[in-house]
Design a protein around this motif. Structure first.
Motif, PDB file in Angstrom:
ATOM      1  N   TRP A  87       0.909  -1.057   0.062  1.00  0.00           N
ATOM      2  CA  TRP A  87       0.071   0.037   0.145  1.00  0.00           C
ATOM      3  C   TRP A  87       0.882   1.113   0.104  1.00  0.00           C
ATOM      4  O   TRP A  87       0.692   2.289  -0.681  1.00  0.00           O
ATOM      5  N   VAL A  88       1.746   1.159   0.968  1.00  0.00           N
ATOM      6  CA  VAL A  88       2.939   2.390   0.750  1.00  0.00           C
ATOM      7  C   VAL A  88       3.642   2.545  -0.493  1.00  0.00           C
ATOM      8  O   VAL A  88       3.709   3.623  -0.912  1.00  0.00           O
ATOM      9  N   ARG A  89       3.867   1.502  -1.072  1.00  0.00           N
ATOM     10  CA  ARG A  89       4.616   1.654  -2.220  1.00  0.00           C
ATOM     11  C   ARG A  89       3.584   2.258  -3.254  1.00  0.00           C
ATOM     12  O   ARG A  89       4.151   2.657  -4.307  1.00  0.00           O
ATOM     13  N   ARG A  90       2.379   1.899  -3.385  1.00  0.00           N
ATOM     14  CA  ARG A  90       1.373   2.291  -4.208  1.00  0.00           C
ATOM     15  C   ARG A  90       1.190   3.631  -4.319  1.00  0.00           C
ATOM     16  O   ARG A  90       0.867   4.553  -5.311  1.00  0.00           O
ATOM     17  N   HIS A  91       1.301   4.434  -3.264  1.00  0.00           N
ATOM     18  CA  HIS A  91       0.995   5.733  -3.046  1.00  0.00           C
ATOM     19  C   HIS A  91       2.259   6.661  -2.713  1.00  0.00           C
ATOM     20  O   HIS A  91       2.893   6.710  -1.832  1.00  0.00           O
ATOM     21  N   GLY A  92       2.654   7.434  -3.463  1.00  0.00           N
ATOM     22  CA  GLY A  92       3.782   8.107  -3.612  1.00  0.00           C
ATOM     23  C   GLY A  92       3.949   9.153  -2.186  1.00  0.00           C
ATOM     24  O   GLY A  92       5.122   9.222  -1.915  1.00  0.00           O
ATOM     25  N   VAL A  93       2.809   9.789  -2.058  1.00  0.00           N
ATOM     26  CA  VAL A  93       2.894  10.754  -0.889  1.00  0.00           C
ATOM     27  C   VAL A  93       3.416   9.922   0.410  1.00  0.00           C
ATOM     28  O   VAL A  93       3.894  10.597   1.275  1.00  0.00           O
ATOM     29  N   MET A  94       3.106   8.699   0.739  1.00  0.00           N
ATOM     30  CA  MET A  94       3.615   7.907   1.643  1.00  0.00           C
ATOM     31  C   MET A  94       5.068   7.638   1.791  1.00  0.00           C
ATOM     32  O   MET A  94       5.360   6.942   2.655  1.00  0.00           O
ATOM     33  N   PRO A 204      -4.261   1.635 -10.990  1.00  0.00           N
ATOM     34  CA  PRO A 204      -2.888   2.402 -10.686  1.00  0.00           C
ATOM     35  C   PRO A 204      -3.369   3.744 -10.328  1.00  0.00           C
ATOM     36  O   PRO A 204      -4.271   4.171 -10.837  1.00  0.00           O
ATOM     37  N   VAL A 205      -2.755   4.422  -9.745  1.00  0.00           N
ATOM     38  CA  VAL A 205      -2.867   5.706  -9.144  1.00  0.00           C
ATOM     39  C   VAL A 205      -1.626   6.691  -9.304  1.00  0.00           C
ATOM     40  O   VAL A 205      -0.465   6.133  -9.420  1.00  0.00           O
ATOM     41  N   GLY A 206      -1.706   7.888  -9.323  1.00  0.00           N
ATOM     42  CA  GLY A 206      -0.753   8.846  -9.568  1.00  0.00           C
ATOM     43  C   GLY A 206      -0.105   9.305  -7.956  1.00  0.00           C
ATOM     44  O   GLY A 206      -0.612   8.890  -7.041  1.00  0.00           O
ATOM     45  N   ASP A 207       1.000   9.938  -8.277  1.00  0.00           N
ATOM     46  CA  ASP A 207       1.885  10.302  -6.984  1.00  0.00           C
ATOM     47  C   ASP A 207       1.403  11.692  -6.660  1.00  0.00           C
ATOM     48  O   ASP A 207       1.469  12.677  -7.761  1.00  0.00           O
ATOM     49  N   PHE A 208       0.669  11.960  -5.598  1.00  0.00           N
ATOM     50  CA  PHE A 208       0.370  13.254  -5.051  1.00  0.00           C
ATOM     51  C   PHE A 208       1.328  14.125  -5.261  1.00  0.00           C
ATOM     52  O   PHE A 208       1.014  15.234  -5.458  1.00  0.00           O
ATOM     53  N   MET A 209       2.782  13.903  -4.769  1.00  0.00           N
ATOM     54  CA  MET A 209       3.604  14.897  -4.912  1.00  0.00           C
ATOM     55  C   MET A 209       3.987  15.339  -6.351  1.00  0.00           C
ATOM     56  O   MET A 209       4.414  16.334  -6.613  1.00  0.00           O
ATOM     57  N   SER A 325      -6.100   7.970  -5.608  1.00  0.00           N
ATOM     58  CA  SER A 325      -4.740   8.344  -4.866  1.00  0.00           C
ATOM     59  C   SER A 325      -4.791   9.020  -3.468  1.00  0.00           C
ATOM     60  O   SER A 325      -5.773   9.853  -3.328  1.00  0.00           O
ATOM     61  N   ALA A 326      -3.653   8.496  -2.647  1.00  0.00           N
ATOM     62  CA  ALA A 326      -3.763   9.110  -1.483  1.00  0.00           C
ATOM     63  C   ALA A 326      -3.000  10.638  -1.379  1.00  0.00           C
ATOM     64  O   ALA A 326      -2.080  10.654  -2.228  1.00  0.00           O
ATOM     65  N   GLY A 327      -3.556  11.552  -0.852  1.00  0.00           N
ATOM     66  CA  GLY A 327      -2.804  12.919  -0.803  1.00  0.00           C
ATOM     67  C   GLY A 327      -3.697  13.873  -0.457  1.00  0.00           C
ATOM     68  O   GLY A 327      -4.817  13.548   0.032  1.00  0.00           O
ATOM     69  N   TRP A 328      -3.525  15.168  -0.718  1.00  0.00           N
ATOM     70  CA  TRP A 328      -4.390  16.259   0.042  1.00  0.00           C
ATOM     71  C   TRP A 328      -4.816  17.022  -1.282  1.00  0.00           C
ATOM     72  O   TRP A 328      -4.671  18.071  -1.708  1.00  0.00           O
ATOM     73  N   PHE A 329      -5.881  16.276  -1.723  1.00  0.00           N
ATOM     74  CA  PHE A 329      -6.608  16.843  -2.933  1.00  0.00           C
ATOM     75  C   PHE A 329      -7.811  17.795  -2.548  1.00  0.00           C
ATOM     76  O   PHE A 329      -9.080  17.239  -2.903  1.00  0.00           O
ATOM     77  N   ILE A 330      -7.679  18.702  -1.709  1.00  0.00           N
ATOM     78  CA  ILE A 330      -8.858  19.424  -1.318  1.00  0.00           C
ATOM     79  C   ILE A 330      -8.620  20.937  -1.268  1.00  0.00           C
ATOM     80  O   ILE A 330      -7.375  21.444  -1.054  1.00  0.00           O
ATOM     81  N   ASN A 331      -9.506  21.703  -1.786  1.00  0.00           N
ATOM     82  CA  ASN A 331      -9.686  23.064  -1.622  1.00  0.00           C
ATOM     83  C   ASN A 331     -10.903  23.437  -1.036  1.00  0.00           C
ATOM     84  O   ASN A 331     -11.818  22.563  -0.667  1.00  0.00           O
ATOM     85  N   VAL A 332     -11.080  24.867  -0.644  1.00  0.00           N
ATOM     86  CA  VAL A 332     -12.310  25.292  -0.139  1.00  0.00           C
ATOM     87  C   VAL A 332     -12.940  26.442  -1.221  1.00  0.00           C
ATOM     88  O   VAL A 332     -12.027  27.214  -1.269  1.00  0.00           O
ATOM     89  N   MET A 333     -14.062  26.651  -0.773  1.00  0.00           N
ATOM     90  CA  MET A 333     -14.566  27.662  -1.498  1.00  0.00           C
ATOM     91  C   MET A 333     -15.471  28.394  -0.681  1.00  0.00           C
ATOM     92  O   MET A 333     -16.333  27.647   0.244  1.00  0.00           O
TER      93      MET A 333
END
Length: 463
Positions: A87-94, A204-209, A325-333
């Motif tokens: 799982w950690v190898r799968r998600h670049g941010v980790m 497959p997932v992308g790397d959040f970084m 993908s694990a990561g911080w994909f959040i904005n606020v409006m």
């Protein structure tokens, strides 16, 4: 149904306490790793700055996000170690962490490990009583969920005779809260395969970084002339220089934070929510718009509130590789709804227009807007006390959602201090409910119950 609670309120079991730690190979890689060229995203940088500012006071020691679930039957710790490694190898941010670097644009540098350097092993740490589990886990999370200088997440399990409770804690710089809704499905699928079950079929997932670098480059040259700033300025000036307020008093004072606690409110049954869908179609609106309108009108009915103002989180998963993908994909409006006159259907129309206006203001990451305004005007938006957060999340089609209840999945935290409210309106098949974090005051408890109870009454009147 997904639940939320303090770690101290999570029911546990006696058993063997198991820690999942980096293998010697991974430890060697950590010791030898050097910073690369990648920078944190705008939201990551804001979080890291706050962590750094308060690192000597201990205020940020408990700012971790936790997730726990039950695994029935005999537990295979070695299989889980392999699943966690995958799982950690799968998600670049980790696969990395951050270090301070005054020569970098953000003041931070990212350190990353190669995929093949990642590896975890299970370590038996002896027996533990059920009453001791939560304190032990939270103490481990406090020490282990810090991304400044090394990997900032922590994994534990309590292995009983007939079941196991699994615990995962992450510093907030790794993921937004939504990513946790995906963790259970992926880890459970990987563990099932590693323990002899069906093969996990994960896309497959992308790397959040990588996403963070693109975002940072895209919004590098921004100043007060950017169109998004106009929308934020209008929102700011229309609300007495506040970034949102819960419809009823909370018994708190801006600048004087108090302990927060979790609040659960059942809004509608699954059948009622489906009936509301039909009503929304009949009335020419949408269920989400009716729900927001009902919350606003509840405040108007109970306290004469003339507007509903809040920050609404929105995801930035704008390409297929980011969806899981694990990561911080959040904005606020910033959303401002006029409540003067009109019934729930009319106000729902205003909600629709308010969101259209807010989307124009959300073209920039909110953290970038804060940076621009703070640099240009000296107004510390990121420290404004009143910031009511409200979000609607339809979780019915997420992978694993139908099994959350059976697995006793719980989002956990140690606790925090603030003056405001964050509420998530959650839609699952069995129920539409509201999870909140609110000030631990009698007034806040009563106000939230009154507002959300009245909102439910308004919605049921349409069915």
């Amino acid at each position: 149904m997904m639940r939320m609670s303090r770690i101290t309120d999570r029911s546990s079991i006696p058993g063997t306490y198991v820690a999942f730690e980096p293998t010697p190979t991974m430890e060697a890689a950590i010791a030898a790793a050097t910073p690369g060229s990648r920078q944190p995203s705008f939201m990551q940088a804001a979080h890291l700055d706050l962590r750094s500012e308060t690192s000597t006071s201990g205020e940020q020691d408990d700012i971790w996000l936790g997730f726990t679930y039950r695994i029935p039957g005999r537990f295979d710790a070695e299989a889980m170690a392999r699943a966690l490694t995958r799982w950690v190898r799968r998600h670049g941010v980790m696969r990395g962490w951050f270090v301070t670097d005054a020569d970098r644009e953000t003041g931070w540098a990212r350190v990353d490990l190669a995929e093949d350097a990642i590896g975890f092993a299970a370590r038996d740490e002896g027996s533990i009583a059920a009453a001791e589990v939560n304190d032990r886990v939270s103490d481990d999370f406090r020490a282990g969920c810090n991304p400044l200088g090394r990997i900032g997440y922590c994994v534990r399990a309590v292995v009983g005779e007939d079941e196991t409770i699994f615990y995962l804690g992450l510093d907030h710089s790794y993921t937004d809260g939504f990513s946790f809704f995906l963790v259970y499905f992926e880890l459970e699928a990987l563990y099932r395969e590693e323990s002899g079950g069906d093969a996990a079929e994960l896309p497959p997932v992308g790397d959040f970084m990588d996403f963070a670098q693109t975002e940072r480059e895209r919004f590098r040259a921004v100043d007060l002339s950017h169109p998004s700033l106009q929308g934020w300025a209008e929102f700011w000036s229309a609300g007495d220089e506040e970034l949102g307020r819960f419809p009823l008093p909370l018994g708190t004072t801006v600048g004087e934070p108090v302990e927060l606690e979790h609040h659960h409110h059942d809004l509608l049954t699954g059948e009622e929510a489906l009936a509301l869908d039909a009503a929304a179609e009949r009335l020419g609106t949408r269920t989400t718009q009716l729900v927001y309108a009902a919350i606003g009108l509840a405040g108007r009915d109970l306290d004469g509130t003339t507007s509903l103002r809040f920050l609404n989180p929105v995801h930035t998963r704008d390409a297929p590789e980011w969806l899981l993908s694990a990561g911080w994909f959040i904005n606020v409006m910033p959303v401002h709804v006029d409540l003067e006159g009109g019934d729930v259907v009319e106000v729902a129309g205003r909600v629709r227009q308010a969101f259209r206006t807010a989307r124009a203001a959300s073209q920039l990451p909110a953290a970038r807007i804060y940076d621009v305004v703070e640099d240009a005007l000296g107004v510390k938006l990121s420290q404004v006390g009143e910031r009511f957060m409200l979000s609607y999340m339809d979780l019915r089609h997420l992978p694993g959602a139908t099994t959350w209840g059976d697995a006793d999945t719980v989002l956990v935290s140690r606790g925090a201090r603030d003056t405001n409210v964050t509420s998530w309106i959650m839609r699952e098949d069995p129920m539409m409910y509201i999870l909140s974090i609110r000030p631990e005051t009698p007034e806040a408890r009563e106000s939230m119950t009154r507002v959300y109870t009245r909102a439910g009454e308004i919605l049921r009147s349409l069915i």
